[in-house]
Write an enzyme that holds these catalytic residues in place. Structure first.
Site, PDB file in Angstrom:
ATOM      1  N   SER A  93       0.144  -2.410   5.284  1.00 54.05           N
ATOM      2  CA  SER A  93       1.200  -1.482   5.677  1.00 54.05           C
ATOM      3  C   SER A  93       2.370  -2.281   6.219  1.00 54.05           C
ATOM      4  O   SER A  93       2.181  -3.356   6.814  1.00 54.05           O
ATOM      5  CB  SER A  93       0.691  -0.532   6.767  1.00 54.05           C
ATOM      6  OG  SER A  93       1.765   0.166   7.372  1.00 54.05           O
TER       7      SER A  93
ATOM      8  N   LYS B 237      -3.939  -3.814  10.389  1.00 55.24           N
ATOM      9  CA  LYS B 237      -3.200  -4.298   9.226  1.00 55.24           C
ATOM     10  C   LYS B 237      -2.623  -5.695   9.474  1.00 55.24           C
ATOM     11  O   LYS B 237      -2.515  -6.508   8.548  1.00 55.24           O
ATOM     12  CB  LYS B 237      -2.090  -3.310   8.850  1.00 55.24           C
ATOM     13  CG  LYS B 237      -2.618  -1.997   8.299  1.00 55.24           C
ATOM     14  CD  LYS B 237      -3.518  -2.189   7.085  1.00 55.24           C
ATOM     15  CE  LYS B 237      -3.947  -0.874   6.453  1.00 55.24           C
ATOM     16  NZ  LYS B 237      -4.804  -1.054   5.265  1.00 55.24           N
TER      17      LYS B 237
END
Length: 245
Positions: free
Chosen positions: A140, A167
């Site tokens: 992301s 992430k």
């Protein structure tokens, strides 16, 4: 015929990535935690005339499930050309650093980080048999530590104690794996599909599933001169497509 395995592919971006790879002539193993949902997704693709696809039960948080999926896939093909680590969870919309429970953070990391590592390590031997193996870790833009310290970044206020750190950790693992495989034909990259309207975010994102999946497929089909160890994000860096880590 090249082969691809996509985790969490029974819906949304993973499902569309499967469709786009099938359209490019790949044989796709559609990973799904739920067997019924996986079969339904495969039936839908076959109804569209995309027949070179089959479901594979794969819960990335279960070592037994990963091992069973690896054994099953190994009986079907000696070579895996593409692995797209797409399965991921959000862990809730509000995640204050001071109060988000450790159980929530562990749950998110179990899928978004440890699940990716477990699947990647399990299937690495099949990928090594490919002349052009590709690993795509779906990240992301919110995993950029550089941008999270920049008050002018459009997502600067979007902070979370579970999802964003997961992430960032995934990005770090991508760098380490790409370095280890630097002198091989592997291309290992992290790809941000962008802020996309899916069940994941209650359809709040402005991007389309088709455009998001195309970003994954682009990295999955890189040529021999393509980059490795990159963080691709058209959202974070529309001019270059390369996000700061």
């Amino acid at each position: 015929m090249k082969t691809a395995l996509i985790t969490g592919a029974n819906k949304s971006i993973g499902f569309e990535a499967a469709r786009q790879l099938l359209q490019q002539g790949y044989y796709v193993y559609l990973g799904s935690r739920d067997t019924h949902n996986g079969q339904q997704a495969v039936d839908q693709l076959k109804a569209e005339g995309l027949t070179q696809v089959e479901p594979i039960q794969l819960d990335v948080t279960s070592s037994d499930s990963i091992a069973a999926a690896r054994a099953a896939l190994g009986q079907k093909t000696p070579v895996l050309d593409v692995l797209i680590n797409n399965a991921g969870i959000l862990g809730g919309m509000v995640q204050p650093a001071s109060s988000t429970s450790l159980s929530t953070i562990r749950e998110v990391f179990d899928t978004n980080v440890f699940g990716v590592i477990g699947v990647t390590q399990a299937f690495l031997d099949l990928l090594r048999q490919s002349p052009a193996p590709r690993i795509v870790n779906v990240t992301s833009g919110l995993g950029s530590l550089t941008l999270h310290t920049n008050p002018s970044w459009k997502y600067y206020p979007v902070k979370g104690a579970a999802y964003q750190p997961s992430k960032a950790a995934l990005n770090a693992y991508t760098i380490m794996l790409a370095y280890e495989l630097r002198d091989t034909p592997f291309k290992v990259n992290a790809v941000d599909p962008g802020y996309t309207a899916t069940d994941f975010n209650h359809h709040s994102g402005p991007g389309s599933v088709q455009a998001a999946a195309a970003r994954l497929v682009k990295a999955a089909t890189l040529g021999p001169d393509g980059p490795t160890s990159q963080f691709f994000s058209d959202d974070n860096a529309p001019e270059t497509g390369i996000s700061p880590w």
